[in-house]
Design a protein around this motif. Structure first.
Motif: not given
Ligand SMILES: [Mg+2]
Ligand SMILES: Nc1ncnc2c1ncn2[C@@H]1O[C@H](COP(=O)(O)OP(=O)(O)OP(=O)(O)O)[C@@H](O)[C@H]1O
Length: 305
Positions: A49, A72, A161
């Motif tokens: 991230s 995520d 991500d």
């Molecule tokens: Mg992460």
């Protein structure tokens, strides 16, 4: 328990029709996106991230229109890292307007949809045990909607991500069959590198998606006072030759980077001359070079400027 294949019908929900319609919306939305990049790692906590946030900033500072999907769903962190946790999403007939950072990077994240700080993502099911069975399917649906229903506008780069785990990439490839490339993040520990091998095999050999390269994060610590560099991990075996060849670079550990993430401040903007910033900018340049058709891995490390 019956499997879905044994069910006589979809009880009138036309689930296949709905999924196909949504998949078509994903494709339509992606026609205005030049390059899609997934940031992944088989292992958690290695800096996916952080790299996504900083890479997005670096590409934005270079004049690109950049969007980020925090894929995520259960552990979203990017809204905080990119300083837009307080953004209010607005809904228009063309889709949801993403949050926009002070530098102009666009972001969509489950975090922006949760009312309270301590609210976990709970999927609607009879019990949370039932929900667990369907978690992967529901995560893919959420991701599909994030991409399809966000009014991204025209983008040069859309970065995704991913949560930790090699098993997440197939879901992304199912949604974005022409995914532009994958960046694999690792730390220089043998345990992490073992899992990198699995990520590379999954990406390149099983899914046939191009690997842009590997980023070695938290490779070293550069003393802010004397400039001396110390390795953070002592490994018997350095990164495999094969992986060295596809390395995009090593990002040193910098406590200011962690603090900037916690405070939602753009580290690259605050500390442009820090060794980690320089490494991150060089990685962004290599990503651009990759999409401009350069054979990155024929170049010596540091040759792209
Ligand atoms: Mg992460
Ligand atoms: N180069 C770095 N220097 C200093 N701190 C870093 C660096 N890279 C990451 N961190 C810090 O390490 C922690 C983990 O990073 P991050 O959340 O980006 O990892 P992740 O791989 O996305 O984790 P997860 O698998 O949980 O999604 C964060 O607190 C982050 O600020």
């Amino acid at each position: 328990m019956k499997s879905y294949k044994e069910l006589p019908s979809d009880a009138g929900s036309n689930i296949i029709g709905q999924v196909t319609a949504q998949a078509n919306r994903v494709q339509k939305r992606l026609t205005s996106v030049k390059h899609t990049v997934a940031i992944m790692s088989g292992k958690g906590g290695v800096g996916k991230s952080s790299l996504t946030a900083n890479l997005a900033t670096a590409l934005t500072l270079k004049g690109n229109a950049v969007g980020v999907v925090d894929a995520d769903i259960n552990g979203p962190t990017l809204a905080k890292m990119m300083g837009v946790r307080n953004a209010t999403l607005t809904y228009t007939p063309a889709g949801v307007k993403p949050a926009i950072t002070t530098l102009g990077t666009k972001l969509i994240s489950m975090d922006l949809l949760l009312a309270e700080d301590d609210a976990p993502v709970l999927w609607n099911a009879h019990t949370q045990k039932d929900a667990f069975t369907w978690r992967s399917t529901m995560e893919v649906s959420a991701l599909r909607e994030f991409i399809a229903d966000t009014e991204w506008g025209t983008l040069d780069y859309l970065l995704l991500d991913l949560p930790p785990g090699t098993d997440r990439l197939p879901n992304v490839v199912e949604l974005i069959p022409n995914l532009g490339g994958v960046i694999v993040v690792t730390i220089p520990s043998e345990v992490s590198q073992l899992i990198v091998k699995k990520s590379v095999t999954m990406t390149r050999d099983i899914l046939n998606v191009p690997i842009i390269g590997i980023v070695e994060n938290m490779a070293s610590y550069v003393c802010q006072h004397c400039g001396e560099e110390e390795h953070l991990f002592v490994t018997e075996e350095p990164l495999d030759d094969v992986f060295q060849k596809i390395s995009l670079g090593a990002v040193p550990f910098d406590p200011r980077l962690a603090r900037a993430s916690d405070n939602g401040i753009a580290y690259l903007d605050e500390h442009p001359d820090a060794p980690a910033s320089k490494a991150l900018i060089q990685i962004a340049e290599k990503v651009q070079a990759f999409f401009e058709g350069e054979d990155l891995h024929a170049l010596p490390v540091g040759a792209v400027s």
